[in-house]
Structures are given as C-alpha cells and as structure tokens.
Enzyme design. Sequence first.
Site, PDB file in Angstrom:
ATOM      1  N   TYR A 113       0.791  -1.164   0.121  1.00  0.00           N
ATOM      2  CA  TYR A 113       0.145   0.107  -0.065  1.00  0.00           C
ATOM      3  C   TYR A 113       0.922   1.325   0.111  1.00  0.00           C
ATOM      4  CZ  TYR A 113      -2.980   3.684   1.647  1.00  0.00           C
ATOM      5  OH  TYR A 113      -3.616   4.929   1.920  1.00  0.00           O
ATOM      6  N   GLU A 201      -3.362   7.643  -4.000  1.00  0.00           N
ATOM      7  CA  GLU A 201      -3.419   6.422  -3.272  1.00  0.00           C
ATOM      8  C   GLU A 201      -3.138   5.218  -4.135  1.00  0.00           C
ATOM      9  OE1 GLU A 201      -6.832   4.566  -1.296  1.00  0.00           O
ATOM     10  OE2 GLU A 201      -5.663   4.885   0.354  1.00  0.00           O
TER      11      GLU A 201
END
Length: 394
Positions: A113, A201
């Site tokens: 991530y 993101e």
Amino acid sequence: MKLHEHQGKDLLRKAGVPVPVGRVAFSVEEAEAAARAVIEETKNETVVVKAQIHAGGRGKGGGVKVVRGVAEARAAAEKILGMTLVTHQTGPEGKVVRRLLVEQGLDIARELYASVVPDRERRRVVVMLSSEGGMEIEEVARRSPEKILTRAIDPAYGMRPFEARDLAYGLGLGEPATGKLARVLQALYRVFVAEDCALVEVNPLVVLRSGDVLALDAKVNLDDNAAYRHKDREALADPTEEDPAEAAARAAGFSYIRMHGDIGCMVNGAGLAMATMDILKHHGGEPANFLDVGGGASKDQVALAFKVILSDPSVKAIFVNIFGGILKCDVLAEGVIAAVQEAGIRVPLVVRLEGTNVERGRQLLADSGLSIVVGQDMDDGARKAVALARGQGA
Ligand code: ADP
Ligand code: MG
C-alpha cells in the site's frame, strides 16, 4: 475532483510509475477490442476487466474480474457494464458502471500500500507505505498501526532519494524491489505536487516475482482549489459520477454536500453550518446536507439553494439558520419566499434569523402567508426541526 482509475494511471505512467498495459472501454465491443489489443501487446492471455467508478472496494463488490482470453473478457464486460456496483464506499444505492478498464493480468508476489496525503497536524505532505496492501488501510490503521510507515516531506526539498529509500527499506523486500519501490514513491510524491492533488493512493502497489514494482490501482483526487492552475482538467470530469444537486450548487458558487439524514439545512458561513449540524445531532436529529450559501448570496442564489435542498427526497424538514451579516436577513427571506412560490414546499420549515435587517426579514416571512415555524434561537430552532422531521409537532 475524483479521477477514475484509468485516468489516475495515465498521470502515474507519465510520471514514470510502471502501470499494467491497459485500455479504457465504454461498450462491450470496445472492451473486446481492448482485450485483444492487450493480449497482443503483452503476449499473455490473462486480462483483468475492471469497473471504473468513483469508489473503491470494487474487487469485493464483483467489479473486478480476472479472465483468460478475449471471449471471457467479453463475457465479463457484458456482466459488469451497466451493473449497479455496491461497495463499502458507494453507499447502499451503489453506482452504475459506465466504463471499464481492460488491463494486463499480472502474477503478483506481494501487495503493498502506498499513498501521498496532506497531514494537517504535521502541516506537511506525508508519504505512507505499508506491507498490508489490498486491504482497507483504515482497517490496518486500527488493527496494526505499526505496519504503516510514514514520512513527512519538506516542501522546500521534495522527497529526496535517501528519504524514499529509507521508507522503502522498512518493508525488507531486498533488491531489486527496494530500489524500484523507492523510485515509485518519489514519483508518487512528484505527481501529488505537480498535479495539486488532495490524495494519491495506490492500493495495491504490487511487487512481481521479477522484483518489478507496479501500481495496480490508482485513486487520485485533485484539489479543486487549484483547478484554476490546470485549465485542461475539466476534460477529466465525469458528470455521471456527480450528484446533480451538488453540481448545481457548485455552479452557483456555494458549498453543498449531501449527507444521509432527513433535515435539510440552509445556513450561511461554514462555521455556522458545522455548528448547526452539531446541534441537530445533539437533539437526536440527522442533517440531510451541509450547505453554506456564503456571505454575499443574492435572492436568486438563496432561492436556488432552497430548491437544491428540496430536490433531496429524503428531506423531511428544513432548518434555515441564518446570521445576517453581509447576507441580510431580508434578502434571505425574499429568496426563501421566491423559491417556495415557484417550487412549492412539501415539508415543515423552521426559520431562525438573527442579524442585519432581521425585523424586516421576519416581517416579510410573516406577510408571505407561508407556514413557518419560528426558532427563537439556534437551540430552539434545532429542537423544533428535529421534532418536525420525526412527524411530531413542534
Ligand atoms: P478495488 O480497490 O476497487 O477493489 P483494485 O484495483 O485494487 O480495486 O483491484 C482489486 C484486486 O484485484 C487487487 O487487490 C488485485 O488483487 C486484483 N487485481 C486488480 N488488477 C489486477 C491486475 N491487473 N492483475 C492481477 N490482479 C489484479
Ligand atoms: Mg484497490
């Protein structure tokens, strides 16, 4: 403004972040052609058909299908295009899928991530990295916050190579993945700054068996306050993703955000709007919206704002809470009356006015013949609005 995954990936690709080979498609035929082209280019039969909506969690909701070959890709496209996709981010009503991204299927070794976000407390842009990719980061933050590494970046220098390597080393991936990851992190930071983003993101950011690092997903939100610096941006907007009421409000120049409650709020000033929502909740009510008509709203703008509130079918009562400063109470009253005369009103209306020309404003409302419940002060008005929304008398 939110971007679709394929648009976000275009920005990342231009900044040097590796992304899978992929093509956007608006119809089943285009999806089929896209699959053929991707297979041809990658010499690999595995392709992924991905719903493009302004929300995450598509995988779990059935909006991401890994398939083999053109025929299967076509079948997946037939299934996903036009479906109403419900994920934890769309709300229960879901979103209709109108476009797809057909891309190369990758053999993933690890899902990481990475994100770039403003951190208000540190007053810095922060780069976040975690070994726990593919899951909701909020969940990781709750269960194992130590698995999220962060680095605040000094805007004067940008993200320097040693900072990126330091962060990347924290995951213990070894080489060559660590070096590649560090370069990706720097590129994500560059995109964030150059494009004036509110969020970049990548979840998951994947490591392949070869050690290559690619962005498999991309969620890019652009900061609307910087829209004037990016004139080409309007082309990226997807009006079908926007709430029509929110779009109308934005065009008229006031902030309106739809919420999940049933009390429509018409307020001037963001602070008073927040306080109004707080006091409604304090009395057990739920605001249907945040609405700041702004300091200098005209009668026409007030009328439009009122109609925007009424256009929300879940509104069961309206609370007008205005402190007349630059926006005078009589102008507000004229706007409300005009809107009601034109569009009618189907719900109880509570009005609390204070400030400039308040007497004249109250008089106009009293003379209008509208059935209006007067809030003596903010607390009284909120209590009455909550009671009326519940179908109780005020
Ligand atoms: P969302 O976050 O909306 O669920 P993602 O783009 O993150 O959508 O996709 C969900 C999951 O699907 C990923 O975590 C990954 O495991 C898988 N996936 C997505 N794209 C690919 C791809 N090109 N190749 C292989 N797997 C993929
Ligand atoms: Mg994702």
